[in-house]
Scaffold this motif. Structure first.
Motif, mmCIF file in Angstrom:
data_model
loop_
_atom_site.group_PDB
_atom_site.id
_atom_site.type_symbol
_atom_site.label_atom_id
_atom_site.label_comp_id
_atom_site.label_asym_id
_atom_site.label_seq_id
_atom_site.Cartn_x
_atom_site.Cartn_y
_atom_site.Cartn_z
ATOM 1 N N ALA A 228 -72.964 -91.358 24.061
ATOM 2 C CA ALA A 228 -72.352 -91.650 25.362
ATOM 3 C C ALA A 228 -72.438 -90.438 26.277
ATOM 4 C CB ALA A 228 -70.898 -92.084 25.173
ATOM 5 N N LEU B 240 -74.496 -90.463 29.786
ATOM 6 C CA LEU B 240 -73.775 -90.188 31.031
ATOM 7 C C LEU B 240 -74.337 -88.959 31.740
ATOM 8 C CD1 LEU B 240 -70.219 -90.940 29.681
ATOM 9 C CD2 LEU B 240 -71.311 -92.146 31.600
ATOM 10 N N CYS C 240 -66.217 -87.192 26.822
ATOM 11 C CA CYS C 240 -66.761 -87.589 25.515
ATOM 12 C C CYS C 240 -66.946 -86.372 24.613
ATOM 13 C CB CYS C 240 -68.108 -88.301 25.695
ATOM 14 S SG CYS C 240 -67.991 -89.936 26.409
#
Length: 161
Positions: free
Chosen positions: A89, A93, A152
Motif C-alpha cells: 500500500a 500510494l 502505512c
C-alpha cells in the motif's frame, strides 16, 4: 539482517514523511499565502521555488523514499513479517504521488518557466490562471497520497518493533 530491516524501514518512514510534509506545507501555507499576492509576484515566486527545489538533497529524499519502501518491504517479507500489505500500500500510494508529480505538477512548472521572466510578461494573470488552480488541486492529491503512504509505513514500523 534484523538491523538492515530496521534501518531501511526507518529510512523509508523518514523520507516519505519529508515528502508528505512538503506537500502538506504547500497545501496549507505556501499556496494559500501566494493566493494573496499579485499575479506578477505569484509567477516570480513560483518560478524561483521551482528552480530552488531542483537540487540533489531533495531528489535523493524524494526518489529515495520509494527505493527504501520497496527494500524495506522485501527485507521484512523475506524475514517472515506478514504485514507485507502495508508496504505494498505504501509503495502504491507513493508511486501515485510520483506519477501525479511527473504528469501534472512538473509539466505545469515547466510551462510556468517557459512563460518567461515575470517582468517581461504582458499578461501575468493569464499565466497564473493556466497554472494555479490545477497545480493546487493536484498538489492536494500528492499531499493525501504521500501522507497515506507515510501512515502505512508508520503502521509497519509499529508492528516491526
Amino acid at each position: 539482517m534484523a538491523v538492515l530491516r530496521t534501518v531501511t524501514l526507518v529510512g523509508a518512514v523518514l523520507l516519505s514523511g519529508l515528502s508528505a510534509g512538503l506537500f502538506y506545507s504547500y497545501a496549507c501555507s505556501v499556496m494559500p499565502g501566494l493566493a494573496k499576492v499579485d499575479d506578477r509576484a505569484f509567477v516570480d515566486t513560483m518560478q524561483r521555488i521551482n528552480t530552488a527545489i531542483l537540487n540533489g538533497w531533495f531528489m535523493l529524499s524524494f526518489l529515495g523514499a520509494l527505493v527504501l519502501i520497496a527494500a524495506a518491504g522485501l527485507l521484512h517479507w523475506r524475514g517472515g513479517d506478514r504485514t507485507v500489505l502495508l508496504w505494498i500500500a505504501a509503495a502504491v500510494l507513493y508511486l501515485v504521488m510520483l506519477v501525479v508529480t511527473g504528469t501534472v505538477n512538473v509539466p505545469l512548472n515547466d510551462e510556468l518557466a517557459a512563460a518567461g521572466a515575470p517582468d517581461t510578461l504582458t499578461d501575468p494573470a493569464a499565466v497564473r490562471a493556466a497554472f494555479e488552480s490545477t497545480w493546487v488541486r493536484w498538489n492536494l492529491v500528492r499531499a493525501v497520497t504521500s501522507t497515506a503512504a507515510f501512515g502505512c509505513l508508520v503502521g509497519a514500523l509499529t508492528r516491526a518493533s
